[in-house]
Scaffold this active site. Structure first.
Site, mmCIF file in Angstrom:
data_model
loop_
_atom_site.group_PDB
_atom_site.id
_atom_site.type_symbol
_atom_site.label_atom_id
_atom_site.label_comp_id
_atom_site.label_asym_id
_atom_site.label_seq_id
_atom_site.Cartn_x
_atom_site.Cartn_y
_atom_site.Cartn_z
ATOM 1 N N ALA A 144 43.008 35.471 31.147
ATOM 2 C CA ALA A 144 43.892 34.992 32.205
ATOM 3 C C ALA A 144 45.181 35.803 32.187
ATOM 4 C CB ALA A 144 44.199 33.522 31.973
ATOM 5 N N GLU B 103 43.060 32.316 22.631
ATOM 6 C CA GLU B 103 43.964 31.324 23.242
ATOM 7 C C GLU B 103 44.827 30.564 22.247
ATOM 8 O OE1 GLU B 103 40.944 31.934 24.254
ATOM 9 O OE2 GLU B 103 40.788 31.851 26.438
ATOM 10 N N GLU C 58 35.099 34.166 28.586
ATOM 11 C CA GLU C 58 34.546 32.989 29.278
ATOM 12 C C GLU C 58 33.738 33.413 30.511
ATOM 13 O OE1 GLU C 58 38.500 31.104 29.303
ATOM 14 O OE2 GLU C 58 37.466 29.308 28.589
ATOM 15 N N GLY D 71 39.775 34.341 28.939
ATOM 16 C CA GLY D 71 39.060 34.105 30.189
ATOM 17 C C GLY D 71 38.057 35.213 30.493
HETATM 18 N N1 3HC Z 1 47.921 38.746 30.799
HETATM 19 C C1 3HC Z 1 48.990 39.418 31.229
HETATM 20 N N2 3HC Z 1 49.299 40.652 30.818
HETATM 21 C C2 3HC Z 1 48.486 41.225 29.921
HETATM 22 C C3 3HC Z 1 47.353 40.579 29.404
HETATM 23 C C4 3HC Z 1 47.073 39.274 29.880
HETATM 24 N N3 3HC Z 1 46.002 38.580 29.479
HETATM 25 N N4 3HC Z 1 46.746 41.395 28.530
HETATM 26 C C5 3HC Z 1 47.474 42.516 28.492
HETATM 27 N N5 3HC Z 1 48.524 42.412 29.340
HETATM 28 C C6 3HC Z 1 49.544 43.421 29.647
HETATM 29 C C7 3HC Z 1 50.534 43.603 28.518
HETATM 30 O O1 3HC Z 1 51.562 42.620 28.586
HETATM 31 C C8 3HC Z 1 51.036 44.987 28.818
HETATM 32 O O2 3HC Z 1 51.939 44.864 29.897
HETATM 33 P P1 3HC Z 1 53.156 45.903 30.131
HETATM 34 O O3 3HC Z 1 52.504 47.258 30.229
HETATM 35 O O4 3HC Z 1 53.801 45.432 31.355
HETATM 36 O O5 3HC Z 1 54.018 45.765 28.907
HETATM 37 C C9 3HC Z 1 49.804 45.712 29.316
HETATM 38 O O6 3HC Z 1 48.905 44.684 29.759
HETATM 39 C C10 3HC Z 1 49.097 46.554 28.283
HETATM 40 O O7 3HC Z 1 48.862 45.753 27.146
HETATM 41 P P2 3HC Z 1 49.021 46.325 25.682
HETATM 42 O O8 3HC Z 1 50.232 47.177 25.577
HETATM 43 O O9 3HC Z 1 48.910 45.150 24.754
HETATM 44 O O10 3HC Z 1 47.729 47.267 25.602
HETATM 45 P P3 3HC Z 1 46.747 47.499 24.401
HETATM 46 O O11 3HC Z 1 45.764 48.492 24.875
HETATM 47 O O12 3HC Z 1 47.503 47.767 23.137
HETATM 48 O O13 3HC Z 1 46.002 46.084 24.214
HETATM 49 C C11 3HC Z 1 44.798 44.114 24.902
HETATM 50 C C12 3HC Z 1 45.209 45.561 25.234
HETATM 51 C C13 3HC Z 1 43.880 44.142 23.658
HETATM 52 C C14 3HC Z 1 44.036 43.565 26.071
HETATM 53 C C15 3HC Z 1 46.061 43.296 24.558
HETATM 54 O O14 3HC Z 1 46.995 43.477 25.594
HETATM 55 C C16 3HC Z 1 45.841 41.825 24.412
HETATM 56 O O15 3HC Z 1 45.459 41.379 23.357
HETATM 57 N N6 3HC Z 1 46.119 41.068 25.485
HETATM 58 C C17 3HC Z 1 46.128 39.617 25.451
HETATM 59 C C18 3HC Z 1 44.745 39.050 25.564
HETATM 60 C C19 3HC Z 1 44.795 37.570 25.567
HETATM 61 O O16 3HC Z 1 45.489 36.924 24.819
HETATM 62 N N7 3HC Z 1 43.977 36.985 26.447
HETATM 63 C C20 3HC Z 1 43.856 35.558 26.564
HETATM 64 C C21 3HC Z 1 44.702 35.108 27.702
HETATM 65 S S1 3HC Z 1 44.716 33.348 27.827
HETATM 66 C C22 3HC Z 1 43.308 32.964 28.680
HETATM 67 O O17 3HC Z 1 42.504 33.799 28.946
HETATM 68 C C23 3HC Z 1 43.168 31.522 29.083
HETATM 69 C C24 3HC Z 1 41.837 31.203 29.650
HETATM 70 O O18 3HC Z 1 41.052 30.553 28.670
HETATM 71 C C25 3HC Z 1 41.951 30.294 30.818
#
Ligand code: 3HC
Length: 716
Positions: free
Chosen positions: A65, A136, A114, A111
């Site tokens: 998400a 999450e 998922e 997500g």
């Molecule tokens: N939402 C919003 N922004 C995100 C994102 C996400 N899920 N994942 C990555 N980004 C953004 C980062 O903030 C960053 O933004 P910026 O360039 O403006 O600073 C950009 O994408 C690049 O990210 P990274 O610098 O972290 O890039 P990497 O290549 O080092 O890593 C990644 C990529 C492994 C995907 C890492 O960004 C990451 O772990 N992201 C978070 C993943 C996450 O926690 N997902 C779960 C979300 S909650 C969810 O899904 C709820 C659902 O169950 C309903």
């Protein structure tokens, strides 16, 4: 520009996700709308026999998400509705009558996973960038798009709970073994294999899902209500032991999973949304989300003002001192392909250091975090020396010898003439000012601090310390190399104890003063554990080494005067020769393996005991230790040691164990209210004159009713 494109190959629709202008694919509101339209289109197109869901990005399939969207949620009801709409969308995907194959390459998280779970077949690329996880709970929430319901049914209850509760990353081979994906293929053939599978699934020639065997014991436990209740009870116990109840998300996730088993999938989905809704707008989620954005921002921070020069790639690293820290640094460096020259005074010490490197690597091999080939490749990169041979090639040298200024001076005098002019010379000191260390250098502009934390291979922070003389290219090289080693890096300006040691000392000193006043060791540790620190301050002193703590205390007392004067109790324990866990005797007792036991009663002979003992309330203990730390952190910001509250918060959480769910000292001040913090400090200062004088910055903030961060949003 749309994020989804459809290409038809025979009867297969290849839907490629590629969010325009974004580095990663994430589930935004716009993407959800596009998915809904595409599902409708596919359902209405009789020529489509199957679907492949692929990515157009190099490194992400779908990163979950859009976390930015969480910041806009106003209420639990909003968040619940978001989850319900995500669930409905994926139910729509799952109910498509044509088979959908997820062709997963890159990060498939939250997500994203998922979404893959709602597909009918999953193929992952066998590539290091392909990781699957439900991260999450690390953000203080739970999977909200069906993950708590679909995952256990696919891979079994215990495995699913493990993935959900630990946020563990699962790579290709393991994902295949546990049945999270159905096939693993080389990235080059991912697309063609996915098309082929979609075709054969459509022809009914292949099973839609192939849940993998879970083993007889797991089945016995999971496939009946009594066995499951044991699993759930154990899971709750495990969470409570780990989190002391500070993190509501893991417990909520267990609740959602259990509801699905006890009352059926529909009730499970409702519970999932309900819990997701409550958590998404909670304070804990806000702080954990802040930490995600703060660490992400630090990944891009070169460490020097723009235009920052390019860093030099470190191919050879010289490490002086083959002790615990030196070997620890070397052990992570060789894993990144850096050739390391490890120097100490005699071959016995060098051999000991090389053995310690091999131990760290072996542990990773045992845990299957390294292959045998990677292990061999890394080990061969570590070389030892007693005469600095090979240092001439090093782009970076890190000195990790004992905390003694004259010794560090001697090392600089010895090593500097052997280095090439552009090499960076770093000290892994935790306390001594870099400016003092650099006094004897011919090229003080190449000297900086790289403060790693112990144990180096586990602790996530690196504090890079710079002086006004340090060249920008030396700074960016140290910062970039720290990131290569997998660390979150903050850059601070030079001062005794820099940021982390200085704030930690203020906190530890206050714990010592509480001992002086007659508080018990157990009460002090208990109070700070309850606040959320991973261990109490007295246990931490045993861990760090009481002798080390004593030395740090002396240095900071010399630098900052009365406010940092070491406590009498600590002084006496230091003088007694107890060193803590490493010497198997400290405030606590330790067995031969170093496992901690109870407080050693005889240590009370060194600190107030008998009639001098008195009960001090846990709240007072917490308030004094935490505010001492917070006040010192504010001073570091005021004096320019810290560049920003963000660095201070990340440094405290990842370096010295400040509770992540509180965000860090500056987030904590904002949460409590700066006026109240100043008020409490003034009251304490009345009781203990000179020790709690509020930092000017806090007073100014209180006067101007200012905050360190805006009330909502990612922060500065
Ligand atoms: N939402 C919003 N922004 C995100 C994102 C996400 N899920 N994942 C990555 N980004 C953004 C980062 O903030 C960053 O933004 P910026 O360039 O403006 O600073 C950009 O994408 C690049 O990210 P990274 O610098 O972290 O890039 P990497 O290549 O080092 O890593 C990644 C990529 C492994 C995907 C890492 O960004 C990451 O772990 N992201 C978070 C993943 C996450 O926690 N997902 C779960 C979300 S909650 C969810 O899904 C709820 C659902 O169950 C309903």
């Amino acid at each position: 520009m749309p994020a989804l494109t459809i290409e038809h190959v025979g009867g297969i629709a290849i839907v490629t996700i590629d969010l325009p202008g974004e580095p990663v694919n994430k589930v935004t509101a716009a993407l959800r709308a596009e998915f809904a339209a595409v599902f409708q289109q596919i359902a209405g197109d009789a020529t489509v026999r199957g679907v492949v869901l692929a990515t157009g990005k190099a490194d992400t399939w779908l990163a979950g998400a859009d976390i930015d969207e969480f910041l806009t949620l106003q209420s639990a009801a909003d968040a619940r509705a978001l989850s319900r709409s995500g669930q409905a969308l994926l139910a729509r995907l799952e109910s498509l009558t044509v088979p959908v194959v997820a062709a997963i390459h890159g990060a498939c998280l939250g997500g994203g996973l998922e979404t893959a779970l709602a597909c009918h077949y999953r193929i992952a690329s066998d590539h290091p960038k392909t990781v699957l996880a439900l991260p999450e709970v690390q953000l203080g929430i739970i999977p909200g798009a069906g993950g708590t319901q679909r995952l256990p049914r696919l891979i079994g209850l215990q495995r699913a709970l493990d993935l959900i509760l630990t946020s563990r990353n699962v790579r290709g081979k393991r994902a295949l073994q546990m049945g999270l994906v159905d096939e693993l293929v080389h990235p080059a053939i991912l697309r063609s294999v996915a098309i082929e599978r979609a075709n054969s699934l459509a022809a009914g020639a292949r099973e839609r899902r192939s849940p993998k065997g879970r083993g007889a014991a797991a089945l016995l436990l999971e496939d009946n209500p009594i066995g499951r209740s044991v699993v759930f009870r154990k899971a709750r116990q495990g969470v409570m032991e780990k989190t002391s109840g500070h993190y509501p998300a893991p417990l909520a996730a267990i609740e959602a999973v259990q509801t699905g088993y006890d009352r059926g999938a529909e009730a499970g989905y409702r519970e999932e949304s309900h819990r997701f809704g409550e958590l998404a707008v909670s304070d804990v989620a806000r702080e954990l989300t802040f930490l995600f954005f703060a660490t992400t921002a630090l990944k891009k921070d070169p460490g020097a003002p723009s235009p920052a020069p390019d860093p030099v790639t470190v191919e050879t690293l010289g490490v002086v001192g083959a002790g615990f820290m030196g070997a620890g640094i070397a052990s992570i460096a060789v894993q990144q392909g850096t050739a390391v020259r490890l120097k100490d005074t005699d071959t016995r010490r060098v051999a000991h250091g090389l053995a310690a490197i091999s131990d760290v690597l072996r542990e990773r091999l045992k845990k299957k975090q390294l292959t045998r080939l990677q292990f061999d490749d890394a080990l061969i990169l570590a070389g030892g020396t007693t005469d600095y041979s090979g240092f001439g090639k090093a782009e970076l040298v890190i000195e990790a010898v004992f905390e003694d200024l004259s010794l560090k001076h001697r090392i600089i005098r010895e090593v500097e003439p052997l280095l090439h002019e552009g090499a960076v010379l770093a000290s892994n000191t935790s306390t001594l000012p870099i400016g003092r260390i650099a006094e004897v250098a011919q090229r003080p502009n190449r000297v900086l601090g790289m403060h790693f934390f112990s144990p180096v291979h586990k602790m996530p922070l690196l504090e890079v310390i710079v002086t006004p003389a340090t060249d920008a290219d030396a700074i960016v090289t140290a910062v970039a190399y720290g990131k290569t080693l997998g660390k979150t890096v903050i850059v601070v300006n030079d001062a005794p104890g820099f940021y982390t040691t200085r704030t930690l000392s203020a906190y530890m000193n206050e714990a010592g003063r509480l001992l002086d006043e007659g508080a018990s060791i157990e009460a002090i540790d208990r109070a700070l554990l309850a606040f959320g620190f991973p261990v109490g301050p007295i246990t931490l002193l045993d861990e760090v080494g009481i002798d080390v703590g004593g030395k740090v205390g002396e240095t900071l007392f010399g630098a900052f005067g009365a406010r940092m004067s070491p406590s009498e109790s600590l002084r006496r324990v230091v003088e007694s020769g107890r060193t803590g866990r490493k010497g198997r005797l400290g405030f606590y007792r330790y067995d031969a393996e170093g496992t901690k036991g109870d407080v050693d009663p005889s240590v009370y002979e060194l600190v107030p005991h008998g009639a001098q003992r008195r009960e001090i309330e846990g709240d007072e203990i917490t308030q004094r230790c935490v505010l001492a730390m917070v006040n010192e952190a504010a001073r570091c910001l005021e004096e320019g040691v810290l560049r920003s509250p963000r660095d201070g918060d990340v440094g405290a959480v990842f370096g010295i164990g400040f509770p992540p769910f509180r965000g860090g000292p500056f987030r904590y001040v904002d949460a409590v209210g700066v006026e109240q913090v100043v008020d409490e400090l003034e009251q304490l200062n009345g009781r203990f004159p000179g020790r709690f004088e509020p930092a000017d910055l806090l007073v100014d903030h209180a006067r101007g009713r200012a905050r360190f961060y805006p009330p909502r949003g990612k922060g500065p």
